[in-house]
Scaffold this motif. Structure first.
Motif, PDB file in Angstrom:
ATOM      1  N   ILE A  77     102.680 -23.920  82.063  1.00 27.19           N
ATOM      2  CA  ILE A  77     102.449 -23.253  81.035  1.00 27.19           C
ATOM      3  C   ILE A  77     102.060 -22.393  80.482  1.00 27.19           C
ATOM      4  CG2 ILE A  77     100.341 -21.730  82.296  1.00 27.19           C
ATOM      5  CD1 ILE A  77     100.213 -22.841  85.248  1.00 27.19           C
ATOM      6  N   ILE A 107      92.264 -25.056  85.584  1.00 23.25           N
ATOM      7  CA  ILE A 107      92.784 -23.369  84.174  1.00 23.25           C
ATOM      8  C   ILE A 107      91.341 -24.106  83.324  1.00 23.25           C
ATOM      9  CG2 ILE A 107      94.171 -22.940  82.617  1.00 23.25           C
ATOM     10  CD1 ILE A 107      96.804 -23.763  83.984  1.00 23.25           C
ATOM     11  N   LEU A 111      88.839 -16.855  88.267  1.00 17.47           N
ATOM     12  CA  LEU A 111      89.630 -17.303  88.811  1.00 17.47           C
ATOM     13  C   LEU A 111      89.390 -17.799  89.957  1.00 17.47           C
ATOM     14  CD1 LEU A 111      91.914 -14.231  87.500  1.00 17.47           C
ATOM     15  CD2 LEU A 111      92.243 -16.469  87.264  1.00 17.47           C
ATOM     16  N   LEU A 224      98.457 -17.060  86.490  1.00 17.71           N
ATOM     17  CA  LEU A 224      97.108 -16.796  85.538  1.00 17.71           C
ATOM     18  C   LEU A 224      97.244 -15.884  84.848  1.00 17.71           C
ATOM     19  CD1 LEU A 224      94.838 -20.032  88.150  1.00 17.71           C
ATOM     20  CD2 LEU A 224      96.942 -19.691  86.431  1.00 17.71           C
ATOM     21  N   ASN A 225      96.921 -15.004  85.994  1.00 14.82           N
ATOM     22  CA  ASN A 225      96.584 -13.248  85.472  1.00 14.82           C
ATOM     23  C   ASN A 225      97.539 -12.854  84.656  1.00 14.82           C
ATOM     24  OD1 ASN A 225      94.473 -12.592  86.966  1.00 14.82           O
ATOM     25  ND2 ASN A 225      95.578 -12.569  89.130  1.00 14.82           N
TER      26      ASN A 225
END
Length: 230
Positions: A77, A107, A111, A224-225
């Motif tokens: 990612i 994605i 979120l 993702l954060n």
């Protein structure tokens, strides 16, 4: 002298007399002696064995996750190789991988939407893993009840046989009813007790897998954060 030999012959004959050997029943004879309730217990036992081993292998396969799976997902990612990350999830073919795959496909969205998608997939995967467990729990509770029903039926049969015999207590008269009473009870517990322990064992395995799924879900959201530069 001849008289003494003749007199001792009956004693010798009595000494050499063969003692009666207690008859033993084979498993098939014992099964048939239990009456018609043995057949549903036999079917329930076969179903319980099938469900336990089928679910055992399914849960074991679902729990086989590469310890470096999330690290590889993180690297792909961060490198922008989204398609490769999706392919890695599909090649793993586990509930955790399918969860992460759904998150990767989301994605770019908020979120909360990503998290909700992962949770929906997780719920579906847990539901699949629990397939058949309600039946196993029903067998665990129902088989002993069928055995106790056989106990009541056997006792009723024994009293009916004794009544037809004029009230005389004879073991040969009572034996058929007692066999039904005792054999069905043993058979019911033999099916029910292992089913109960097997059900709880599978539930414990699923709960452990659910914990792993939650941990990986949190790890994915942390990815993702994180800033892309990392």
């Amino acid at each position: 002298m001849m008289f003494l030999l003749q007199a001792s012959e009956p004693a010798a004959t009595a000494t050499l007399a063969v003692e009666p050997v207690a008859e033993t029943m084979s498993f098939g004879e014992l099964f048939l002696a239990g009456g018609f309730l043995m057949w549903p217990l036999l079917i329930l036992g076969g179903v319980a064995v099938f469900i336990f081993f089928e679910r055992f292998w399914a849960i074991r396969k679902a729990s086989a996750v590469d310890p470096n799976f999330m690290n590889r997902i993180r690297e792909l990612i961060f490198d922008g190789k989204i398609a490769a990350a999706v392919q890695l999830c599909r090649s793993s073919n586990t509930p955790i991988a399918r969860m992460v795959e759904k998150g990767i496909e989301r994605i770019g969205r908020p979120l909360n939407d990503v998290n909700n998608s992962i949770e929906n997939v997780a719920n579906l995967e847990v539901s699949k893993l629990e397939t058949g467990l309600p039946i196993l729990a029903t067998i665990a509770g129902g088989a002993p009840m069928i055995g106790f029903l056989g106990t009541v039926v056997g006792m009723v049969q024994a009293f009916m046989n004794m009544s037809q015999a004029g009230g005389t207590v004879d073991m040969t008269v009572l034996s058929s009813g007692m066999y039904v009473a005792m054999v069905t009870t043993v058979a019911g517990l033999t099916v029910g007790v292992p089913s109960y322990f097997g059900y709880n064992y599978l539930v414990a395995r699923i709960e452990k897998l659910v914990f792993q799924m939650e941990a990986n879900s949190i790890a994915f959201m942390d990815i993702l954060n994180q800033p892309i530069e990392q």
